[in-house]
Design an enzyme around this catalytic site. Structure first.
Site, PDB file in Angstrom:
ATOM      1  N   LYS A 251     -11.114 -12.681   5.902  1.00 40.66           N
ATOM      2  CA  LYS A 251     -10.410 -13.544   4.937  1.00 40.66           C
ATOM      3  C   LYS A 251     -10.720 -15.010   5.228  1.00 40.66           C
ATOM      4  O   LYS A 251     -10.990 -15.789   4.313  1.00 40.66           O
ATOM      5  CB  LYS A 251      -8.899 -13.283   4.985  1.00 40.66           C
ATOM      6  CG  LYS A 251      -8.515 -11.964   4.324  1.00 40.66           C
ATOM      7  CD  LYS A 251      -7.062 -11.554   4.557  1.00 40.66           C
ATOM      8  CE  LYS A 251      -6.810 -10.153   4.004  1.00 40.66           C
ATOM      9  NZ  LYS A 251      -5.470  -9.625   4.268  1.00 40.66           N
TER      10      LYS A 251
ATOM     11  N   GLN B 210      -0.306 -10.907   7.754  1.00 42.41           N
ATOM     12  CA  GLN B 210      -1.038  -9.641   7.808  1.00 42.41           C
ATOM     13  C   GLN B 210      -0.115  -8.509   8.253  1.00 42.41           C
ATOM     14  O   GLN B 210       0.640  -8.642   9.226  1.00 42.41           O
ATOM     15  CB  GLN B 210      -2.246  -9.771   8.756  1.00 42.41           C
ATOM     16  CG  GLN B 210      -3.174  -8.578   8.765  1.00 42.41           C
ATOM     17  CD  GLN B 210      -3.904  -8.348   7.439  1.00 42.41           C
ATOM     18  OE1 GLN B 210      -4.124  -9.271   6.676  1.00 42.41           O
ATOM     19  NE2 GLN B 210      -4.263  -7.108   7.165  1.00 42.41           N
TER      20      GLN B 210
ATOM     21  N   ASP C 202      -0.511 -12.717  -1.577  1.00 39.14           N
ATOM     22  CA  ASP C 202      -0.648 -11.257  -1.480  1.00 39.14           C
ATOM     23  C   ASP C 202       0.017 -10.579  -2.671  1.00 39.14           C
ATOM     24  O   ASP C 202      -0.220  -9.390  -2.911  1.00 39.14           O
ATOM     25  CB  ASP C 202       0.046 -10.750  -0.202  1.00 39.14           C
ATOM     26  CG  ASP C 202      -0.941 -10.437   0.916  1.00 39.14           C
ATOM     27  OD1 ASP C 202      -2.105 -10.120   0.610  1.00 39.14           O
ATOM     28  OD2 ASP C 202      -0.527 -10.508   2.088  1.00 39.14           O
TER      29      ASP C 202
END
Ligand code: GUN
Length: 304
Positions: free
Chosen positions: A62, A106, A129
Site C-alpha cells: 500500500k 490494517q 477502507d
C-alpha cells in the site's frame, strides 16, 4: 456433475495486476493535475499493529503504491502490546491531522483490541477502507460513500472486462464485513455492473454445491484454500477468487505459497472468465484504496 467431457470453454484470465496498473496510471495523471494547479497531493496513512506476515506485505504494498502514484504516505507501526485506548488515541490524532486525507488500520488486530471500536473511531470522511458503519449504511442505501476496496475492485474488474451482470445469478461464498456481505449488496444494486440476483452462502449453508452450480458468477471469499472445486461450477461461469491464504511450502524461498479459494486447475477449464491468485483481485484492492484516497482528498463524498 461436470465431467472432463464438459470442459468445452476456453477461459479468459481476468488480469487484475494489469487493470490495477491502468488505474494507477490514471490516478498518477490526476495527481499531476492537482500538483500543477498548486493543490495538495493526497496523503494516505496506514496503522500496522504487530508483525503478521500477510499484513506486513499488504501494508508495504500500500505504501509503495502511494509512492508510485505520487501520494504522500505515512506508516505508523506499533507493537501488539499497544492498548486499545492507546490505539484509539492514535486514530484520533490522524482524524485531526489536516495533512492526512485518509487512513486505514490494517486488520486483523490483536485479540485484546475490538476492531469494531477502532473502525467506528475513524472519521467517515477519512475511512478510505469504507468499513465505517456510516459508509456501509450509505452504500446500502445508495448514497455516495467511500466503498470497501475489495468489493469495489471486483465490480471494477467486471466493468473493465465488460462482463454482463444484469439478471445474472451471482453466488457469493463467505459473509465477511470486508468482502462477502458488501460485494453481495453492490452486485444486487440497480447499477451497471450490478442488477444481479444474489445468493449469499456461508458456513451454515445447506447443499452449497447445488447452489454454486446454479451461478453465472461465483465470488469465492471464504478464506479456505482451493475450496471451490470443478463439481461446484457450471460450465461458462465467471469465477472471482478473493482468497489469499499462505500455505506452507518448503520448496519456496519464502516458505509459503499463496492459495486462492478456488482450485484453479479444476475450475479454470470450465470458466468463461476467472481471476488468478496471485494477480487477480489482490492488486485491485490496493488500486481502489488509492482511488478512495483521491476521492477523500477531493471531498467528493463528504465535501470539505
Ligand atoms: N485485512 C485484510 N484486508 C484488509 C483491508 O482491505 N483493509 C484493512 N484495513 N485490513 C485488511
Amino acid at each position: 456433475m461436470n465431467t472432463a467431457s464438459e470442459q468445452t470453454t476456453t477461459y479468459q484470465l481476468i488480469d487484475g495486476k494489469k487493470t490495477a496498473e491502468d488505474i494507477k496510471i490514471e490516478i498518477a495523471a490526476e495527481v499531476e493535475k492537482l500538483k500543477t494547479s498548486g493543490q495538495k497531493v493526497p496523503h494516505l496513512a496506514a496503522i500496522l499493529v504487530g508483525h503478521d506476515g500477510g499484513s506486513e506485505t499488504y501494508v508495504r504494498n500500500k505504501v509503495l503504491a502511494c509512492e508510485r502514484v505520487g501520494y504522500g504516505s505515512t506508516l505508523l507501526r506499533y507493537e501488539d502490546t499497544i492498548t486499545e485506548a492507546e490505539l484509539l488515541a492514535k486514530v484520533e490524532e490522524l482524524n485531526q491531522d489536516p495533512e492526512i486525507d485518509g487512513f486505514i488500520v490494517q486488520l486483523p488486530l490483536p485479540r485484546h483490541i475490538d476492531p469494531e471500536k477502532v473502525i467506528e473511531a475513524i472519521r467517515p470522511e477519512k475511512d478510505v477502507d469504507g468499513f465505517h458503519p456510516m459508509n456501509i449504511g450509505r452504500m446500502v442505501t445508495g448514497l455516495p460513500a467511500l466503498l470497501p476496496a475489495t468489493p469495489s475492485g471486483i465490480v471494477e474488474l467486471l466493468k473493465r472486462y465488460q462482463i454482463k451482470t444484469s439478471g445474472k445469478h451471482c453466488v457469493v461464498i463467505g459473509r465477511s464485513n470486508i468482502v462477502g456481505t458488501p460485494v453481495s449488496i453492490l452486485l444486487a444494486k440497480n447499477l451497471e455492473p450490478g442488477n444481479c440476483t444474489v445468493t449469499l452462502c456461508h458456513s451454515r449453508t445447506a447443499n452449497l454445491a447445488e447452489i454454486t452450480r446454479q451461478a453465472d458468477i461465483v465470488v469465492a471469499a471464504l478464506g479456505r484454500p482451493e475450496f471451490v472445486t470443478g463439481d461446484m461450477v457450471k460450465p461458462g461461469a465467471v469465477v472471482i477468487d478473493v482468497g489469499t491464504t499462505r500455505v506452507e511450502d518448503a520448496s519456496r524461498k519464502s516458505g509459503f505459497v499463496l492459495k486462492g479459494d478456488v482450485n484453479f486447475a479444476e475450475v479454470a477449464p470450465l470458466a468463461s472468465y476467472i481471476t488468478p491468485v496471485p494477480g487477480g483481485v489482490g492488486p485491485m484492492t490496493i488500486a481502489m484504496l488509492l482511488l478512495n484516497t483521491l476521492r477523500a482528498a477531493k471531498g467528493e463524498v463528504y465535501p470539505k
